[in-house]
Scaffold this motif. Structure first.
Motif, PDB file in Angstrom:
ATOM      1  N   ARG A  18      -4.627  11.322  -2.068  1.00 53.18           N
ATOM      2  CA  ARG A  18      -3.485  10.505  -1.620  1.00 53.18           C
ATOM      3  C   ARG A  18      -2.199  10.963  -2.302  1.00 53.18           C
ATOM      4  O   ARG A  18      -1.121  10.878  -1.729  1.00 53.18           O
ATOM      5  N   LEU A  19      -2.307  11.464  -3.520  1.00 55.11           N
ATOM      6  CA  LEU A  19      -1.128  11.945  -4.241  1.00 55.11           C
ATOM      7  C   LEU A  19      -0.462  13.094  -3.488  1.00 55.11           C
ATOM      8  O   LEU A  19       0.759  13.186  -3.432  1.00 55.11           O
ATOM      9  N   LEU A  20      -1.265  13.959  -2.876  1.00 58.74           N
ATOM     10  CA  LEU A  20      -0.715  15.084  -2.113  1.00 58.74           C
ATOM     11  C   LEU A  20      -0.242  14.655  -0.729  1.00 58.74           C
ATOM     12  O   LEU A  20       0.836  15.022  -0.284  1.00 58.74           O
ATOM     13  N   THR A  21      -1.074  13.898  -0.046  1.00 61.49           N
ATOM     14  CA  THR A  21      -0.783  13.570   1.346  1.00 61.49           C
ATOM     15  C   THR A  21       0.294  12.509   1.506  1.00 61.49           C
ATOM     16  O   THR A  21       0.955  12.461   2.532  1.00 61.49           O
ATOM     17  N   HIS A  22       0.472  11.649   0.509  1.00 62.53           N
ATOM     18  CA  HIS A  22       1.454  10.570   0.590  1.00 62.53           C
ATOM     19  C   HIS A  22       2.468  10.648  -0.557  1.00 62.53           C
ATOM     20  O   HIS A  22       2.897   9.630  -1.091  1.00 62.53           O
ATOM     21  N   TRP A  23       2.849  11.852  -0.945  1.00 59.39           N
ATOM     22  CA  TRP A  23       3.755  12.055  -2.072  1.00 59.39           C
ATOM     23  C   TRP A  23       5.051  11.247  -1.948  1.00 59.39           C
ATOM     24  O   TRP A  23       5.452  10.575  -2.898  1.00 59.39           O
ATOM     25  N   PRO A  24       5.732  11.245  -0.806  1.00 59.63           N
ATOM     26  CA  PRO A  24       6.962  10.449  -0.702  1.00 59.63           C
ATOM     27  C   PRO A  24       6.728   8.951  -0.904  1.00 59.63           C
ATOM     28  O   PRO A  24       7.566   8.264  -1.473  1.00 59.63           O
ATOM     29  N   GLU A  25       5.586   8.453  -0.468  1.00 63.31           N
ATOM     30  CA  GLU A  25       5.285   7.036  -0.645  1.00 63.31           C
ATOM     31  C   GLU A  25       4.969   6.711  -2.100  1.00 63.31           C
ATOM     32  O   GLU A  25       5.261   5.627  -2.574  1.00 63.31           O
ATOM     33  N   VAL A  26       4.370   7.649  -2.816  1.00 65.89           N
ATOM     34  CA  VAL A  26       3.974   7.410  -4.200  1.00 65.89           C
ATOM     35  C   VAL A  26       5.196   7.387  -5.115  1.00 65.89           C
ATOM     36  O   VAL A  26       5.374   6.454  -5.894  1.00 65.89           O
ATOM     37  N   VAL A  27       6.056   8.398  -5.019  1.00 67.87           N
ATOM     38  CA  VAL A  27       7.182   8.499  -5.958  1.00 67.87           C
ATOM     39  C   VAL A  27       8.514   8.069  -5.365  1.00 67.87           C
ATOM     40  O   VAL A  27       9.494   7.958  -6.095  1.00 67.87           O
ATOM     41  N   GLY A  28       8.572   7.870  -4.069  1.00 65.02           N
ATOM     42  CA  GLY A  28       9.835   7.499  -3.431  1.00 65.02           C
ATOM     43  C   GLY A  28      10.457   8.696  -2.731  1.00 65.02           C
ATOM     44  O   GLY A  28      10.269   9.846  -3.151  1.00 65.02           O
ATOM     45  N   GLU A  29      11.196   8.416  -1.670  1.00 68.09           N
ATOM     46  CA  GLU A  29      11.795   9.477  -0.841  1.00 68.09           C
ATOM     47  C   GLU A  29      12.752  10.363  -1.640  1.00 68.09           C
ATOM     48  O   GLU A  29      12.772  11.574  -1.479  1.00 68.09           O
ATOM     49  N   GLU A  30      13.565   9.763  -2.490  1.00 74.49           N
ATOM     50  CA  GLU A  30      14.589  10.522  -3.216  1.00 74.49           C
ATOM     51  C   GLU A  30      13.968  11.568  -4.137  1.00 74.49           C
ATOM     52  O   GLU A  30      14.367  12.732  -4.129  1.00 74.49           O
ATOM     53  N   ILE A  31      12.972  11.172  -4.908  1.00 74.46           N
ATOM     54  CA  ILE A  31      12.318  12.112  -5.821  1.00 74.46           C
ATOM     55  C   ILE A  31      11.459  13.101  -5.050  1.00 74.46           C
ATOM     56  O   ILE A  31      11.391  14.280  -5.398  1.00 74.46           O
ATOM     57  N   ALA A  32      10.810  12.655  -3.992  1.00 75.55           N
ATOM     58  CA  ALA A  32       9.943  13.538  -3.196  1.00 75.55           C
ATOM     59  C   ALA A  32      10.728  14.679  -2.567  1.00 75.55           C
ATOM     60  O   ALA A  32      10.198  15.766  -2.363  1.00 75.55           O
TER      61      ALA A  32
END
Length: 183
Positions: free
Chosen positions: A42-56
Motif C-alpha cells: 500500500r505504501l507504493l501503490t497509494h503513496w499520495p494518500e499516505v503522505v499527502g499530495e504535496e509531498i508525493a
C-alpha cells in the motif's frame, strides 16, 4: 450424490470475463515491493494518500532497508535536487504517516537520495554536437517504396506504406553499406 449437485468444473480463464486490474497485478506488485523491502505494498501503490499530495509530488519511496537486528527500518526516498530541502524538513512528518500506514513503528529513519527528475540514464548532460542529418533516399529506394504501395486505394494508407517501406529500405541499405575506414 446426484449429477446436479456436483460442483461445476472450474471455468477457464477465457470464460470468466473481465477481472479487476488490481486483482491481476496485486501479486506482481507485492513481489516487486517485497524485493525492495516494502512489506506493505500500500505504501507504493497509494503513496499520495499516505503522505499527502504535496509531498508525493516531490518524492517517491525507493527502498525500505532493515537493520541486522530487524529493529527500526530505513525508508529511502528519491527526491529531485531542488525539492530536497523541503522534503528534508518534512522527514519526521513522513515517518509518522508511513508508520501509520504500517500500523506500528516500523520506520525509524528517512533517508533522501537526490537525482534528476528523469533518472540517472536520461538525466545525463547533453553535449553540443552537430545533429546527424536524416538519410536521403535514393531514386531507386523511392521507386521501390512507390511500387510496394501501388495497389492501395486509400491515399493515407498508401502514404503510410510508402513511408514505412522507404524507411525500411534506407535502414537496410545503411546496415549493409561498408563502414568508413573498413576495407
Amino acid at each position: 450424490m446426484s449429477e446436479e449437485y456436483r460442483a461445476a468444473p472450474k471455468a477457464s480463464r477465457r470464460n470468466r470475463g473481465f477481472e479487476a486490474a488490481s486483482r491481476l497485478l496485486s501479486e506482481r506488485i507485492r513481489t516487486a515491493g517485497e524485493a525492495r523491502g516494502f512489506a506493505v505494498s500500500r505504501l507504493l501503490t497509494h503513496w499520495p494518500e499516505v503522505v499527502g499530495e504535496e509531498i508525493a509530488r516531490l518524492c517517491r519511496p525507493v527502498k525500505v532497508g532493515y537493520a541486522r537486528g530487524g529493529f527500526g527500518a530505513t525508508l529511502t526516498l528519491l527526491v529531485e535536487g531542488a525539492a530536497a530541502p523541503i522534503v528534508d524538513m518534512s522527514r519526521e512528518k513522513i515517518r509518522e504517516k508511513v508508520n501509520a500506514c504500517y500500523g506500528y513503528n516500523a520506520i525509524s529513519r528517512v533517508v533522501l537520495t537526490q537525482t534528476a527528475a528523469t533518472g540517472f540514464a536520461e538525466g545525463q548532460a547533453v553535449f553540443l554536437t552537430q545533429p546527424k542529418a536524416p538519410p536521403v533516399p535514393t531514386p531507386q529506394i523511392r521507386a521501390e517504396a512507390r511500387a510496394a504501395a501501388e495497389g492501395c486505394e486509400d491515399e493515407t494508407l498508401r502514404s503510410a506504406i510508402e513511408t514505412l517501406t522507404r524507411n525500411f529500405l534506407i535502414r537496410s541499405a545503411s546496415r549493409t553499406a561498408p563502414k568508413k575506414g573498413s576495407p
